[in-house]
Design an enzyme around this catalytic site. Structure first.
Site, mmCIF file in Angstrom:
data_model
loop_
_atom_site.group_PDB
_atom_site.id
_atom_site.type_symbol
_atom_site.label_atom_id
_atom_site.label_comp_id
_atom_site.label_asym_id
_atom_site.label_seq_id
_atom_site.Cartn_x
_atom_site.Cartn_y
_atom_site.Cartn_z
ATOM 1 N N ASN A 188 9.250 -18.946 27.846
ATOM 2 C CA ASN A 188 7.826 -19.273 27.764
ATOM 3 C C ASN A 188 7.387 -18.969 26.335
ATOM 4 O O ASN A 188 7.149 -17.815 25.990
ATOM 5 C CB ASN A 188 7.046 -18.420 28.774
ATOM 6 C CG ASN A 188 5.554 -18.670 28.688
ATOM 7 O OD1 ASN A 188 5.108 -19.590 28.021
ATOM 8 N ND2 ASN A 188 4.779 -17.831 29.383
ATOM 9 N N TRP A 189 7.327 -20.013 25.532
ATOM 10 C CA TRP A 189 7.004 -19.805 24.112
ATOM 11 C C TRP A 189 5.534 -19.449 23.894
ATOM 12 O O TRP A 189 5.165 -19.008 22.814
ATOM 13 C CB TRP A 189 7.347 -21.058 23.303
ATOM 14 C CG TRP A 189 8.813 -21.295 23.113
ATOM 15 C CD1 TRP A 189 9.854 -20.531 23.572
ATOM 16 C CD2 TRP A 189 9.409 -22.373 22.376
ATOM 17 N NE1 TRP A 189 11.053 -21.076 23.175
ATOM 18 C CE2 TRP A 189 10.807 -22.213 22.441
ATOM 19 C CE3 TRP A 189 8.899 -23.473 21.671
ATOM 20 C CZ2 TRP A 189 11.699 -23.097 21.822
ATOM 21 C CZ3 TRP A 189 9.773 -24.355 21.062
ATOM 22 C CH2 TRP A 189 11.159 -24.172 21.142
ATOM 23 N N LYS A 190 4.718 -19.693 24.892
ATOM 24 C CA LYS A 190 3.265 -19.454 24.772
ATOM 25 C C LYS A 190 2.721 -20.194 23.539
ATOM 26 O O LYS A 190 3.253 -21.245 23.184
ATOM 27 C CB LYS A 190 2.961 -17.949 24.739
ATOM 28 C CG LYS A 190 3.616 -17.220 25.905
ATOM 29 C CD LYS A 190 3.143 -15.807 26.080
ATOM 30 C CE LYS A 190 3.899 -15.167 27.238
ATOM 31 N NZ LYS A 190 3.414 -13.823 27.565
ATOM 32 N N HIS B 65 0.113 -18.987 35.111
ATOM 33 C CA HIS B 65 0.513 -17.807 34.341
ATOM 34 C C HIS B 65 -0.672 -16.834 34.296
ATOM 35 O O HIS B 65 -1.826 -17.260 34.271
ATOM 36 C CB HIS B 65 0.934 -18.218 32.930
ATOM 37 C CG HIS B 65 1.561 -17.093 32.182
ATOM 38 N ND1 HIS B 65 0.809 -16.117 31.569
ATOM 39 C CD2 HIS B 65 2.856 -16.751 31.992
ATOM 40 C CE1 HIS B 65 1.629 -15.233 31.025
ATOM 41 N NE2 HIS B 65 2.874 -15.594 31.264
ATOM 42 N N GLU C 153 -1.944 -15.255 31.997
ATOM 43 C CA GLU C 153 -2.865 -15.473 30.872
ATOM 44 C C GLU C 153 -3.844 -16.602 31.198
ATOM 45 O O GLU C 153 -4.997 -16.578 30.782
ATOM 46 C CB GLU C 153 -2.060 -15.764 29.595
ATOM 47 C CG GLU C 153 -1.371 -14.494 29.093
ATOM 48 C CD GLU C 153 -0.037 -14.694 28.412
ATOM 49 O OE1 GLU C 153 0.282 -15.821 27.987
ATOM 50 O OE2 GLU C 153 0.721 -13.694 28.311
ATOM 51 N N GLU D 113 5.577 -11.872 37.933
ATOM 52 C CA GLU D 113 5.378 -11.241 36.631
ATOM 53 C C GLU D 113 4.309 -10.164 36.737
ATOM 54 O O GLU D 113 3.108 -10.472 36.672
ATOM 55 C CB GLU D 113 4.926 -12.284 35.599
ATOM 56 C CG GLU D 113 5.907 -13.415 35.396
ATOM 57 C CD GLU D 113 5.712 -14.078 34.047
ATOM 58 O OE1 GLU D 113 6.668 -14.092 33.273
ATOM 59 O OE2 GLU D 113 4.599 -14.553 33.762
ATOM 60 N N GLY E 185 4.653 -8.531 27.810
ATOM 61 C CA GLY E 185 4.416 -8.322 26.388
ATOM 62 C C GLY E 185 4.180 -6.862 26.021
ATOM 63 O O GLY E 185 3.768 -6.557 24.908
ATOM 64 N N SER F 22 8.730 -8.580 29.857
ATOM 65 C CA SER F 22 9.584 -7.847 28.919
ATOM 66 C C SER F 22 11.081 -7.934 29.229
ATOM 67 O O SER F 22 11.827 -6.977 29.000
ATOM 68 C CB SER F 22 9.136 -6.377 28.802
ATOM 69 O OG SER F 22 7.814 -6.310 28.318
ATOM 70 N N GLY G 83 9.007 -14.330 27.704
ATOM 71 C CA GLY G 83 8.098 -14.637 26.606
ATOM 72 C C GLY G 83 8.697 -14.236 25.273
ATOM 73 O O GLY G 83 9.507 -14.961 24.687
ATOM 74 N N GLY G 84 8.332 -13.052 24.804
ATOM 75 C CA GLY G 84 8.720 -12.586 23.465
ATOM 76 C C GLY G 84 10.175 -12.811 23.099
ATOM 77 O O GLY G 84 10.481 -13.362 22.035
#
Ligand code: PGA
Length: 253
Positions: free
Chosen positions: A9-11, A97, A99, A169, A175, A215, A236-237
């Protein structure tokens, strides 16, 4: 048999050159995936077409959108329809998601509409659920996440619900560098499968991939993915670093 999935997930990250280099590097690692293993890249909308071209006909590699709208087409400035995604041959879309839920106030009912239109257009939704820290501290995470499933998923038939991928999640692990332990992940995933079994039966629940997100990185992926009810991860990260994500893909069971 359910699929094992490493989903990036590059966001809202990376400029086009960096996005191209990252995906090129991952593809050139020539990772061999078996039939029940997939690598999925949820890239920003402007890069969908480019990313689709880079993965080309690499087996078991797919591009996803990070979001979609609930309507087919029309006067909804700034939104993206699943019909558009389908026309680009996109096979996956992330829905709900945390967010999106938090910053754009997407409700369980609204997400059910998005899931419905995605399924109508044969695009596999990756449906996110998960509790905030206050709920975890109050130890009511099971009830909280079950409600997310009930309100967004339980309107679907057994046939349709099996086409949905679930990503659990916990928001407190996204994150933050604070990963749920593999026991905590397994505990929730087993519980979700039990909730799905209660509604749809064991066979259907057993066919649904449930990914863990929060994470995940190269150093913990194998341990988390090895849990019996964890079918891979939404990352993500660590998905923004080629070597990290290559190791994560290779950690699929
Ligand atoms: P993270 O994000 O891996 O950076 O914690 C996961 C996600 O939000 O999907």
């Amino acid at each position: 048999m359910r699929k094992q999935i490493a989903a990036a997930n590059w966001k809202m990250n990376l400029t086009v050159d960096k996005a191209e280099t990252l995906l090129d590097n991952i593809i050139s690692a020539n990772i061999n995936l078996s039939n029940d293993q997939l690598a999925v890249f949820a890239v920003p909308f402007p890069y969908l077409h480019l990313a689709q071209n880079i993965i080309g006909d690499n087996d078991n590699f797919y591009i996803a959108a990070q979001n979609c709208y609930s309507k087919k087409s029309g006067a909804y400035t700034g939104e993206t329809s699943v019909e558009m995604l389908q026309s680009l041959n996109i096979k996956y879309v992330v829905v709900g998601h945390s967010e999106r839920r938090e910053y754009f106030e997407e409700s369980n009912a609204f997400l059910a509409e998005k899931l419905s239109i995605a399924l109508e257009y044969n695009i596999t939704p990756i449906f996110c659920c998960g509790e905030p820290l206050s709920i975890r501290d109050a130890q009511t995470q099971n009830e909280f996440v079950a409600k997310q499933l009930e309100e967004s998923l339980f309107i679907f038939s057994a046939d349709d619900v099996q086409k949905i991928v679930i990503a659990y999640e916990p928001i407190w692990a996204i994150g933050t560098g604070k990963t749920a332990t593999s026991e905590q992940a397994q505990e929730m995933h087993a519980y979700l499968r039990k909730v799905l079994t209660g509604k749809y039966g064991k066979d259907v629940a057993g066919n649904i991939s449930i990914l863990y997100g929060g994470s995940v990185k190269a150093s913990n992926a194998k341990e988390i993915f090895s849990q019996p009810d964890v079918d891979g991860g939404l990352v993500g990260g660590a998905s923004l670093i080629a070597d990290e994500f290559i190791t994560i893909i290779k950690s699929l069971k």
